[in-house]
Design a protein around this motif. Structure first.
Motif, short mmCIF file in Angstrom:
data_model
loop_
_atom_site.label_atom_id
_atom_site.label_comp_id
_atom_site.label_asym_id
_atom_site.label_seq_id
_atom_site.Cartn_x
_atom_site.Cartn_y
_atom_site.Cartn_z
N LYS A 89 0.96 -1.28 -0.02
CA LYS A 89 -0.01 0.00 0.04
C LYS A 89 0.77 1.20 -0.15
O LYS A 89 0.66 2.09 -0.67
N ASP A 90 1.92 1.19 0.90
CA ASP A 90 2.80 2.42 0.84
C ASP A 90 3.46 2.81 -0.55
O ASP A 90 3.93 3.85 -0.85
N VAL A 96 -4.86 -4.53 -2.20
CA VAL A 96 -4.31 -5.49 -1.72
C VAL A 96 -5.09 -6.41 -0.89
O VAL A 96 -5.97 -5.76 -0.30
N PHE A 97 -5.21 -7.68 -1.43
CA PHE A 97 -6.11 -8.41 -0.72
C PHE A 97 -5.51 -9.76 -0.33
O PHE A 97 -4.64 -10.14 -0.87
N TYR A 114 -6.28 -4.18 9.11
CA TYR A 114 -7.23 -3.21 8.64
C TYR A 114 -6.33 -1.71 8.50
O TYR A 114 -6.36 -1.11 7.59
N ASP A 115 -5.33 -1.57 9.54
CA ASP A 115 -4.34 -0.30 9.72
C ASP A 115 -3.64 -0.45 8.47
O ASP A 115 -2.95 0.71 8.20
N ALA A 116 -3.06 -1.73 8.20
CA ALA A 116 -1.92 -1.63 7.08
C ALA A 116 -2.67 -1.30 5.72
O ALA A 116 -1.91 -0.89 4.68
N GLY A 117 -3.99 -1.16 5.49
CA GLY A 117 -4.68 -0.90 4.55
C GLY A 117 -5.30 -1.81 3.61
O GLY A 117 -5.35 -1.66 2.41
N LYS A 159 -15.99 2.46 11.18
CA LYS A 159 -16.64 3.29 10.20
C LYS A 159 -15.73 3.11 8.99
O LYS A 159 -15.58 4.28 8.19
N ARG A 160 -15.21 1.95 8.63
CA ARG A 160 -14.56 1.67 7.54
C ARG A 160 -15.12 1.23 6.48
O ARG A 160 -16.22 0.32 6.59
N ILE A 161 -14.96 1.69 5.23
CA ILE A 161 -15.43 0.99 3.89
C ILE A 161 -14.82 -0.22 3.59
O ILE A 161 -14.94 -1.17 3.11
#
Length: 186
Positions: A89-90, A96-97, A114-117, A159-161
């Motif tokens: 992600k960076d 990315v899945f 989640y926090d990693a994206g 509240k994440r999409i």
């Protein structure tokens, strides 16, 4: 669009739009339909993180759109799986899945991903109850189901999409009552 349609139109791009990377061939299940049960393959080992970074760097330089971190092993067994997501992600990879059996989804792992994206969290749940347990040995359905609910709860609370939670199954595990499966995971 490139991944889904250009190949159907026989249009070849300069660089692939998508790449699958297998973090590990190790797995914590013994599913009867998996080829690993029938072949003499390494049961451990992880992709070297420096090699992974080299691959992602080259992909990012060439505009790769998406990476899926999985193939036949259980990707969450890799000790740097969260770092792998974050690194891609960076570097600008748009999606990315990963695909997991869900056994290692605890609060720390979920929040880390989640926090990693992470964009997509795909979980294989083949059937419900005893049917699931007969296929996904040694997992217990209620434990994995609770982990899926926790992943959803955390996503909703924050509240994440993304990530999109995607539950999949093999047809033979749900064909007797697909509505039961759909209702559980809807």
């Amino acid at each position: 669009l490139q991944f889904n349609y250009l190949c159907k139109l026989y249009i070849k791009t300069k660089f692939p739009p998508h790449l699958d990377i297998e973090p590990t061939m190790a797995c914590n299940m013994k599913c009867p339909m998996c080829f690993q049960q029938h072949m003499d393959l390494p049961k451990d080992g992880y992709i070297d993180f420096d090699l992974y970074k080299k691959i992602v760097d080259e992909c990012a330089e060439n505009g790769l759109y998406s990476i899926r971190l999985c193939h036949r092993g259980e990707p969450l067994l890799h000790p740097k799986i969260v770092d792998m997501v974050r690194y891609a992600k960076d570097k600008g990879v748009k999606e990315v899945f990963t695909l997991t059996n869900g056994l290692l989804l605890d609060e720390k792992m979920i929040r880390g991903l989640y926090d990693a994206g992470l964009d997509w969290l795909q979980v294989s749940i083949d059937g419900v109850g005893d049917r699931y347990e007969a296929i996904r040995m040694p997992a217990k359905f209620e434990e994995v189901y609770a982990k899926i609910k926790l992943a959803h709860k955390i996503r909703e609370e924050e509240k994440r999409i993304r990530p999109i939670l995607w539950i999949q199954s093999i047809w033979t595990a749900v064909k007797h009552d697909p509505r039961e499966f759909i209702d559980m995971f809807e």
